[in-house]
Scaffold this active site. Sequence first.
Site, PDB file in Angstrom:
ATOM      1  N   LYS A 107       0.807  -1.210   0.000  1.00 22.94           N
ATOM      2  CA  LYS A 107       0.000   0.000   0.000  1.00 22.94           C
ATOM      3  C   LYS A 107       0.847   1.270   0.000  1.00 22.94           C
ATOM      4  O   LYS A 107       0.334   2.342  -0.277  1.00 22.94           O
ATOM      5  CB  LYS A 107      -0.959  -0.012   1.190  1.00 22.94           C
TER       6      LYS A 107
HETATM    7  C1  PLP Z   1      -4.451  -4.531   2.006  1.00 23.34           C
HETATM    8  C2  PLP Z   1      -3.743  -5.816   2.012  1.00 23.34           C
HETATM    9  C3  PLP Z   1      -4.210  -6.914   1.270  1.00 23.34           C
HETATM   10  C4  PLP Z   1      -5.498  -6.849   0.494  1.00 23.34           C
HETATM   11  O1  PLP Z   1      -5.412  -6.028  -0.633  1.00 23.34           O
HETATM   12  P1  PLP Z   1      -6.732  -5.543  -1.371  1.00 23.34           P
HETATM   13  O2  PLP Z   1      -6.262  -4.587  -2.410  1.00 23.34           O
HETATM   14  O3  PLP Z   1      -7.595  -4.890  -0.342  1.00 23.34           O
HETATM   15  O4  PLP Z   1      -7.378  -6.757  -1.935  1.00 23.34           O
HETATM   16  C5  PLP Z   1      -3.458  -8.070   1.272  1.00 23.34           C
HETATM   17  N1  PLP Z   1      -2.323  -8.174   1.986  1.00 23.34           N
HETATM   18  C6  PLP Z   1      -1.853  -7.150   2.730  1.00 23.34           C
HETATM   19  C7  PLP Z   1      -0.617  -7.347   3.521  1.00 23.34           C
HETATM   20  C8  PLP Z   1      -2.543  -5.948   2.757  1.00 23.34           C
HETATM   21  O5  PLP Z   1      -2.065  -4.948   3.496  1.00 23.34           O
END
Ligand code: PLP
Length: 432
Positions: A107
């Site tokens: 993210k």
């Molecule tokens: C946010 C997150 C996900 C999920 O991703 P999405 O885009 O919401 O499907 C998976 N793994 C980790 C470590 C995350 O932080």
Amino acid sequence: MDYYSLNKKAKSTSFKDAVIRGLAPDKGLYFPKKISPLPKSFFETIESKSNTDIAFEAIRQFVHPEIPDNELKRIVEETLCFDFPVVELNQNISTLELFHGPTMAFKDVGARFMARCLGYFNKDNNKEVTVLVATSGDTGGAVANGFLGVKGVNVVILYPSGKVSDIQEKQLTTLGKNITALEVDGVFDDCQDMVKQAFVDEELTCKMQLTSANSINIARWLPQLFYFMFAYKALKSKYKDIVFSIPSGNFGNICAGMMAQKLGLPIKHFIAANNLNNTVTTYLATKVYEPKPSIQTISNAMDVGNPSNFIRIQEIYKNDFKKLKNNLSSYSYTDYETRQAILEIYEEFDYIADPHGAVGYLGAKAHLEIHPKAHVCFLETAHPTKFLDVVEDVVKTKVELPEQIKAVMDKKKVAAKISDYEGLKQFLLTAN
Ligand SMILES: *Cc1c(COP(=O)(O)O)cnc(C)c1O
């Protein structure tokens, strides 16, 4: 580029306006009006391009002309200030490590890109923007870090009390400055619902400019298509049929991968790997989409019962169930299976995966049983030390803390507690 609302009741709008609003006035998610594939030569010569060149060319049509090319180049360069290595475990399985950024989860990419877009749009603006974001774990830290010190932007993060890891909590409660954390007595879906409610609360929205930094915001969501291209660049000379297995929660990441494919990236198939929050796995099996309350698991960033980006996936496939099913498979795994997978990856490949990556690995293995010749790249979405308790308990060995994590561990948590929407509203009205 213009964006329309998937609820089809609000007017189309510009990239800038869509980023600042987050969600359309009719509560719909924004979607680009047009997706023009990149020329074939782009993919044929991708090995000779730098990551920043790839990203610049891939995202340009979505932000043009509101962000001029020279600014976009800078934004992309600052966003991609870390590596995206692909580690091959064997002939059939590799992992794309997305955890080399400042908060060690994928993210960071979307958060850094979005913060810089907002910073650019806000540079001559005296009105402050409040970024309101719900997190199931990693979003909060990435957004807090990405937006720290951005002029004219206040960030308010809602997280479910007791349901994020210690490290995650530290990452989002210790920064101060323009970042505030609200600890919510509830689960992630409660946080997400409260954020959605705030966006349509006119008493709030006439007093302050609210926006979101969840993957519902196009500037958070779209740049996630970059690293599918980077992985392709790394794997294309060796493997023909490249499949991605994506540990999925809100389905923003996988949906961005599908946008990369729309741009022409030769991806053979997608796997949505889920924990027990299996709304999409069930949908693909039964054609019935039924959101459920979220269930707490050890892969907590995927504890989402009603994935907000699934509607964008439906749009990409124009609601054609058969087409979607041809391109997407989905599997769901228990915590027990996830722990077993962490152990298996460690013993067989001497590699330490986090619980989310391990779910992705299980999805990859399931696909290989049916398509033994494929090459499946699973996304390692967070660094294993972000889930230290689980990982160390399974592999029975100490895992060294990276510098980024050590730096927050001794800081003091600062968070205000709220238990319902009124609490959030009062906080927003009095804090500003
Ligand atoms: C946010 C997150 C996900 C999920 O991703 P999405 O885009 O919401 O499907 C998976 N793994 C980790 C470590 C995350 O932080």
